[in-house]
Design a protein around this motif. Sequence first.
Motif, mmCIF file in Angstrom:
data_model
loop_
_atom_site.group_PDB
_atom_site.id
_atom_site.type_symbol
_atom_site.label_atom_id
_atom_site.label_comp_id
_atom_site.label_asym_id
_atom_site.label_seq_id
_atom_site.Cartn_x
_atom_site.Cartn_y
_atom_site.Cartn_z
ATOM 1 N N LYS A 35 0.663 -1.287 -0.125
ATOM 2 C CA LYS A 35 -0.174 0.036 -0.004
ATOM 3 C C LYS A 35 0.817 1.196 0.283
ATOM 4 C CE LYS A 35 -3.563 2.147 2.632
ATOM 5 N NZ LYS A 35 -4.492 2.336 3.775
ATOM 6 N N PHE A 36 1.850 1.188 0.691
ATOM 7 C CA PHE A 36 2.805 2.389 1.039
ATOM 8 C C PHE A 36 3.590 2.619 -0.581
ATOM 9 C CE2 PHE A 36 7.174 3.519 2.074
ATOM 10 C CZ PHE A 36 7.108 4.960 2.274
ATOM 11 N N PHE A 37 4.136 1.673 -1.190
ATOM 12 C CA PHE A 37 4.701 1.795 -2.484
ATOM 13 C C PHE A 37 3.945 2.277 -3.395
ATOM 14 C CE2 PHE A 37 8.318 -1.611 -1.453
ATOM 15 C CZ PHE A 37 8.831 -0.767 -0.662
ATOM 16 N N ARG A 38 2.441 1.828 -3.256
ATOM 17 C CA ARG A 38 1.360 2.158 -4.436
ATOM 18 C C ARG A 38 1.311 3.837 -4.156
ATOM 19 N NH1 ARG A 38 -0.759 -1.727 -7.525
ATOM 20 N NH2 ARG A 38 -0.507 -3.923 -6.865
ATOM 21 N N GLU A 39 1.070 4.197 -2.944
ATOM 22 C CA GLU A 39 0.985 5.525 -2.443
ATOM 23 C C GLU A 39 1.892 6.482 -3.040
ATOM 24 O OE1 GLU A 39 0.375 5.368 1.598
ATOM 25 O OE2 GLU A 39 -1.546 4.774 1.631
ATOM 26 N N ARG A 140 16.408 9.442 -10.838
ATOM 27 C CA ARG A 140 16.034 10.659 -11.962
ATOM 28 C C ARG A 140 15.401 11.892 -11.220
ATOM 29 N NH1 ARG A 140 10.693 11.073 -12.302
ATOM 30 N NH2 ARG A 140 9.308 9.200 -12.000
ATOM 31 N N PRO A 141 15.703 12.969 -11.488
ATOM 32 C CA PRO A 141 14.910 14.097 -10.829
ATOM 33 C C PRO A 141 13.464 13.964 -11.006
ATOM 34 C CG PRO A 141 16.636 14.883 -12.490
ATOM 35 C CD PRO A 141 16.422 13.393 -12.898
ATOM 36 N N GLY A 142 12.777 14.175 -9.760
ATOM 37 C CA GLY A 142 11.421 13.793 -9.831
ATOM 38 C C GLY A 142 11.007 12.463 -9.156
ATOM 39 N N GLY A 143 12.197 11.593 -9.021
ATOM 40 C CA GLY A 143 12.053 10.102 -8.896
ATOM 41 C C GLY A 143 11.843 10.168 -7.120
ATOM 42 N N VAL A 144 11.432 8.847 -6.761
ATOM 43 C CA VAL A 144 11.064 8.635 -5.452
ATOM 44 C C VAL A 144 12.074 7.934 -4.516
ATOM 45 C CG1 VAL A 144 9.322 7.213 -3.983
ATOM 46 C CG2 VAL A 144 8.506 8.646 -6.023
ATOM 47 N N LEU A 145 12.146 8.231 -3.046
ATOM 48 C CA LEU A 145 13.099 7.396 -2.235
ATOM 49 C C LEU A 145 11.646 6.917 -1.160
ATOM 50 C CD1 LEU A 145 15.178 9.689 -3.678
ATOM 51 C CD2 LEU A 145 16.651 8.355 -2.002
ATOM 52 N N ALA A 146 11.634 5.834 -0.921
ATOM 53 C CA ALA A 146 10.703 5.617 0.019
ATOM 54 C C ALA A 146 11.097 4.374 0.860
ATOM 55 C CB ALA A 146 9.065 5.095 -0.736
#
Length: 272
Positions: A35-39, A140-146
Amino acid sequence: MTAGNSSSEYALGSTEFEHERLIRQAAWLAPYTEKFFREAGIGPGQRVLDLGSGVGDVALLLARLVGASGEVVGIERDARSIARAAERVSKDGLRQVSFTQGDVSQIPRSKPFDAAVGRYILMFLPKPVATLRSLSEFIRPGGVLAFQEASFANFLERAASLPLWALGGALAQETFRRSGTITDMEPVLPRILREAGLSVVSTKTEILSGAEEWLAGILHSLLPQMRQFNLALEPLGDFNTLSERLREEVAASNSATPLPALVSAWAVKPPV
């Protein structure tokens, strides 16, 4: 369980028992992590970097999210864990998943990743901010770290009415603390993401319960470290019956099994 140039001993070790414990733990964490990754926006076709892959549970989950058109690259220092992870991926026929033994510096920079993730990893690293900065160079710029981490603070409060759970939890926390683990990541996780130059989008803390075997398994894996630190183990009694006694204590109290809170936060890499 390390990244970058910093090294840290993983307090729980890399025994066959610990591998099986991680797999059991992953089963009850999977709905929260998915759920967290999808969010956080992780989905089909993306290229994702999994930090501290262990025996591959997060990578397996990511493979389902990114699909056959995506790619998952896992990083793990421990050779035995990598071998187990690769075996599981091969068994499931997931060609989009690969693993690299070592640290982030050994990942080719030819193509940027859309996201970098980790579960129960930053809390074990001696320099998490430096690790996040290194990771961000691959995104990449705009990419996610979760990332998802643990907080023992609420756990010890909830276990206060259960003497054996409270004792075991306190011993586990003290062992982690002495080994350099950050045991309360709730205030730390968003702060280190910001210190790494990332824009935090979302943070949340979830109270978990119900995994009756969790504490017994943790204490079993921590036993060598607890002995090394000369912690008093006699009050726990016979380790062969510890799991049963922990279950009986919860059942007699008619309460839910207390567990460390799950702290989740994701951030984005600012545009250039």
